[in-house]
Design an enzyme around this catalytic site. Structure first.
Site, mmCIF file in Angstrom:
data_model
loop_
_atom_site.group_PDB
_atom_site.id
_atom_site.type_symbol
_atom_site.label_atom_id
_atom_site.label_comp_id
_atom_site.label_asym_id
_atom_site.label_seq_id
_atom_site.Cartn_x
_atom_site.Cartn_y
_atom_site.Cartn_z
ATOM 1 N N LYS A 17 -16.476 -7.052 4.672
ATOM 2 C CA LYS A 17 -15.623 -8.196 4.996
ATOM 3 C C LYS A 17 -15.898 -8.627 6.421
ATOM 4 O O LYS A 17 -16.564 -7.923 7.170
ATOM 5 C CB LYS A 17 -14.154 -7.788 4.864
ATOM 6 C CG LYS A 17 -13.772 -7.543 3.416
ATOM 7 C CD LYS A 17 -12.307 -7.238 3.285
ATOM 8 C CE LYS A 17 -11.954 -7.006 1.828
ATOM 9 N NZ LYS A 17 -10.633 -6.422 1.671
ATOM 10 N N ARG A 72 -1.876 -5.868 -8.615
ATOM 11 C CA ARG A 72 -0.814 -6.826 -8.294
ATOM 12 C C ARG A 72 -0.655 -7.873 -9.374
ATOM 13 O O ARG A 72 0.445 -8.299 -9.683
ATOM 14 C CB ARG A 72 -1.146 -7.543 -6.966
ATOM 15 C CG ARG A 72 -1.013 -6.655 -5.761
ATOM 16 C CD ARG A 72 -1.599 -7.305 -4.544
ATOM 17 N NE ARG A 72 -3.031 -7.510 -4.713
ATOM 18 C CZ ARG A 72 -3.870 -7.749 -3.728
ATOM 19 N NH1 ARG A 72 -3.422 -7.877 -2.507
ATOM 20 N NH2 ARG A 72 -5.155 -7.906 -3.957
ATOM 21 N N SER A 92 -3.271 -7.572 2.841
ATOM 22 C CA SER A 92 -3.494 -7.435 4.285
ATOM 23 C C SER A 92 -4.002 -8.742 4.875
ATOM 24 O O SER A 92 -3.602 -9.131 5.975
ATOM 25 C CB SER A 92 -4.515 -6.327 4.567
ATOM 26 O OG SER A 92 -4.036 -5.089 4.148
ATOM 27 N N HIS A 144 0.844 -1.207 0.000
ATOM 28 C CA HIS A 144 0.000 0.000 0.000
ATOM 29 C C HIS A 144 0.880 1.260 0.000
ATOM 30 O O HIS A 144 0.609 2.222 -0.730
ATOM 31 C CB HIS A 144 -0.853 0.066 1.279
ATOM 32 C CG HIS A 144 -1.923 -0.966 1.405
ATOM 33 N ND1 HIS A 144 -2.070 -1.737 2.528
ATOM 34 C CD2 HIS A 144 -2.919 -1.335 0.560
ATOM 35 C CE1 HIS A 144 -3.121 -2.538 2.379
ATOM 36 N NE2 HIS A 144 -3.642 -2.319 1.193
HETATM 37 O O1 PNS Z 1 -8.821 -2.772 0.552
HETATM 38 P P1 PNS Z 1 -10.099 -3.259 -0.098
HETATM 39 O O2 PNS Z 1 -10.985 -3.897 0.930
HETATM 40 O O3 PNS Z 1 -9.835 -4.142 -1.270
HETATM 41 O O4 PNS Z 1 -10.855 -1.951 -0.652
HETATM 42 C C1 PNS Z 1 -12.061 -2.056 -1.358
HETATM 43 C C2 PNS Z 1 -12.706 -0.667 -1.549
HETATM 44 C C3 PNS Z 1 -12.930 -0.005 -0.213
HETATM 45 C C4 PNS Z 1 -11.804 0.188 -2.383
HETATM 46 C C5 PNS Z 1 -14.055 -0.898 -2.294
HETATM 47 O O5 PNS Z 1 -14.779 -1.899 -1.634
HETATM 48 C C6 PNS Z 1 -14.918 0.359 -2.351
HETATM 49 O O6 PNS Z 1 -14.612 1.282 -3.082
HETATM 50 N N1 PNS Z 1 -16.018 0.386 -1.568
HETATM 51 C C7 PNS Z 1 -16.885 1.525 -1.459
HETATM 52 C C8 PNS Z 1 -18.315 1.208 -1.866
HETATM 53 C C9 PNS Z 1 -18.519 1.536 -3.324
HETATM 54 O O7 PNS Z 1 -18.306 2.635 -3.774
HETATM 55 N N2 PNS Z 1 -18.957 0.508 -4.063
HETATM 56 C C10 PNS Z 1 -19.115 0.586 -5.494
HETATM 57 C C11 PNS Z 1 -17.794 0.304 -6.175
HETATM 58 S S1 PNS Z 1 -18.047 0.067 -7.866
#
Ligand code: PNS
Length: 168
Positions: free
Chosen positions: A41, A91, A128, A17
């Site tokens: 999650k 990644r 993570s 990150h």
């Molecule tokens: O570290 P992560 O858990 O992979 O991050 C995922 C994250 C937070 C980037 C993604 O789940 C997100 O953007 N969630 C916000 C909700 C949202 O906007 N959903 C529509 C996405 S198309």
């Protein structure tokens, strides 16, 4: 003024990150690291405040970074904060399908573009969730997370196992 968002759960922040955040900070005036409040999650290992503190420590050398929390849609947070772009690390090909779908949905909802940065090869296996698992069973996570995060991981799992011996 170009502002980028680096969103995620950061439970906890890894060197992967930090690599993406550092490289984003070179290309944008302002970077907001957006920590999701309501991840879809299972239970988090670290509280939001702990994750924010670890991110602050890990990015203290960068002057154009802010750590903020968000809930709901990322694009609403982006709009409210005047962000011009979302930046994500890629990644491997396995990340691509889902990331592309999210980028296209976010573009459709708001017009905000997502930029992808290829993860530095030494971090391409890192996540993570894997770091949490390795630390849980006493594996060495140095070189994968900042030293203070490694220490916190050891301490947190010791606390959890003391409270719930089945976790050992
Ligand atoms: O570290 P992560 O858990 O992979 O991050 C995922 C994250 C937070 C980037 C993604 O789940 C997100 O953007 N969630 C916000 C909700 C949202 O906007 N959903 C529509 C996405 S198309």
């Amino acid at each position: 003024m170009a502002t980028a968002l680096c969103p995620g759960s950061f439970d906890p922040v890894t060197l992967g990150h930090i690599d993406i955040i550092e490289r984003t900070a070179r290309h944008f005036d302002d970077v907001i690291v957006a920590v999701i409040r309501n991840p879809q999650k299972k239970q988090s290992l670290f509280s939001l405040e702990e994750r924010q503190q670890m991110l602050k420590e890990a990015t203290a050398h960068l002057s154009n970074i802010r750590i903020e929390f968000f809930k709901g849609l990322l694009v609403d947070f982006a709009r409210d904060h005047g962000a011009n772009a979302i930046v994500k690390g890629l990644r491997a090909v396995s990340d691509f399908d889902y990331e592309l779908q999210m980028a296209q949905m976010n573009q459709r909802l708001s017009g905000i573009d997502t930029f992808f940065i290829s993860t530095s090869p030494q971090y391409s296996f890192l996540s993570s969730s894997l770091v949490r698992e390795v630390a849980r069973f006493g594996g060495d996570v140095s070189g994968m997370v900042p030293p203070k995060v490694a220490k916190r991981l050891t301490e947190r799992w010791a606390e959890r196992k003391a409270a719930e011996p089945d976790l050992s």
